[in-house]
Design a protein around this motif. Structure first.
Motif: not given
Length: 528
Positions: A100-102, A250-252, A416-418
């Motif tokens: 998220g920071a990067l 991680v991504l969600g 995550y999915v949407i």
């Protein structure tokens, strides 16, 4: 059942202290408002972009470390069918906020957005972009309900309090100081709550490890004593599911308004990046006590405790393992500090969710769609009303549902999915348009639903390869959630690109019923 008077009294004192800090922060916010040039609502939502690095780091960490995070981590480490290798939450929080920071924090702060939904409305228009408001608000409410339920369960076990009363009181306290001071109150109370979480849980850990009913956690990590080793293992057939869980966490964890509220409130883009990176390490470190408590539970001979010979897992109480350990393996006066830690974790996340939900509705729906000419006083009134309504809704869900973990998991799925693929597209793919956006959202949601949900006994319509039947239910081992997310991303990008192509007139004639190509020479005009 008799109420633990000392515990109940200490909890009341803790709540009173948090309320006093919240009121003090609200008065501090009022002083800042007098010198702030801009909308008062933005002062409440993002603290006038005056959150410093230290305060930003602490409030970001506290927001991440909620009741469901603490309880869920201990549960997964303890469960014989899971173990540490399946407990992805602590270290995925490190990866999540670092990514998220990067890639997101600095970019969002540089654009001076007020909420996470602003880039969607700027790209697709206010009405079409409101499509992502629905999953965003559902995720926030479900998250609030999950962490309130975690507190209710804990207080009922440790203090013998009525869990419904505990949830209602906690929700009311969080709501009051959120109403009074907005993000300033939430941020300063987060600092106090984070200290309580750290001190309370670490105080309990030595007592649990040294209890005579507990075998060395080093031994039980690799050797079966009372149950399977708590390190756990990943069978080859479940590698796809493990990857799914990993990427989901991680991504969600990125597309949440509660996270971006801190990012957008920071004093500069560089500060936004720093608080996110530091918060990543903070969230990971705060999960260590829960990991240790879960390993202690897996190393305990419950027959030597007053809990009884049958283990919590066999009784179906694995989800309550953290409060069970605190009650039966710690002295009663020490376990009280544990309930203080969990109460702090709950409120540090609940207040963030209340504020983020109300900010999205007030700024992106009410101000931009329903009442564009609303006065500042009206906006503030709507925001406070929304905080009240979201509190009531989350509390009702926590009181009347028996699938709180399911709600928590579902909220993560939604993000995550949407939300994640659409956030990537709107920030990094210049040519995406309304057609690709709407279609991508629908494709992702459809593939996720048809993949089934075992927590709700919803059977899968699509049987992905590698799965198996168990009691007539098809168990998915394929990473179908990641498949749904990638399908949403690819659909959005590809369809947006196709719709922007200026097709030759002969192609348009062939694919139109009217045969009047002049009306459709530039399909881009249809889907901007």
């Amino acid at each position: 059942m008799t109420v633990n008077i000392a515990g109940a009294l200490s909890m009341a004192i803790f709540y009173l202290f948090i309320l006093v800090v919240g009121i003090w922060a609200a008065k501090r916010a009022q002083k800042v408002e007098r010198t702030y040039v801009g909308d008062r609502s933005e002062m409440v939502m993002i603290a006038g972009r005056k959150i410093g690095i230290i305060l930003g780091i602490l409030t970001t960490t506290a927001t991440w470390v909620g009741g469901a995070y603490i309880n869920g981590t201990a549960e997964m480490v303890y469960r014989p069918d899971a173990g540490l290798v399946w407990t992805v939450a602590p270290w995925t929080s490190l990866l999540c906020l670092f990514i998220g920071a990067l890639f997101f924090a600095k970019k969002m702060r540089r654009q001076k957005y007020v909420t996470m939904l602003d880039p969607f409305q700027q790209r697709y228009g206010n009405y079409v972009a409101s499509l992502v408001f629905i999953p965003a608000i559902i995720g926030e409410v479900f998250w609030s309900a999950a962490i309130l339920a975690a507190l209710g369960t804990t207080s009922s076990i440790i203090l013998d309090l009525n869990k419904n009363a505990s949830m209602v009181i906690s929700a009311c306290v969080a709501m009051i100081y959120t109403l009074l001071g907005g993000l300033y109150s939430v941020a300063y109370t987060d600092v106090v709550q984070l200290g309580c979480i750290f001190f309370g849980l670490w105080l309990c850990v030595p007592f649990t490890i040294q209890n005579q009913a507990v075998t060395s956690i080093k031994l039980t990590a690799v050797k079966e004593v009372y149950q399977k080793p708590w390190l756990g293992k990943i069978d080859k057939i479940f590698i796809g599911r493990w990857i799914d869980d990993l990427l989901l966490m991680v991504l969600g964890g990125i597309p949440w308004q509660a996270y971006f509220q801190r990012v957008l409130a920071s004093s500069s883009p560089k500060s936004a990046q720093i608080l996110s990176i530091a918060g990543a390490f903070g969230g990971c470190i705060m999960g260590i006590p829960s990991v240790l408590i879960g390993s202690v539970a897996a190393s305990t001979d419950w027959n030597q405790t007053s809990y009884g010979a049958i283990s919590p897992f066999e009784k179906g109480e694995a989800a309550m393992i953290l409060p069970i350990v605190l009650r039966y393996l710690c002295p009663r006066y020490i376990s009280i500090f544990g309930i203080g830690a969990i109460s702090a974790a709950v409120m540090s996340s609940a207040d963030s969710s209340l504020l983020s939900s109300s900010s999205m509705f007030t700024h992106n729906i009410y101000r931009k769609i329903l009442r564009p000419k609303a006065s500042e006083k009206e906006i503030m009134y709507v925001m406070k009303t929304t905080v009240l309504l979201v509190t009531v809704l989350a509390t009702v869900l926590a009181l009347f549902t028996h699938t709180i973990y399911g709600l928590y998991a579902l909220s993560a799925d939604i993000a995550y999915v949407i939300l994640f693929p659409q956030l990537v597209c709107v920030l990094y793919v210049p040519h995406v348009n309304r057609l690709g956006f709407v279609t991508g959202v629908l494709v992702g949601a459809l593939l996720r639903i048809t993949g089934g949900e075992p927590l709700f006994h919803f059977p899968p319509v699509i049987h992905y390869p590698g799965g198996y039947f168990q009691d007539s239910y098809y168990v998915q081992t394929f990473p179908y959630k990641t498949c749904a997310m990638l399908s949403s991303l690819i659909t959005t990008v590809v369809l947006s690109h196709i719709s922007k192509i200026k097709w030759p007139e002969s192609y348009i004639t062939a694919f139109t019923l009217t045969g009047r190509p002049s009306e459709m020479r530039n399909t881009d005009l249809l889907y901007q």
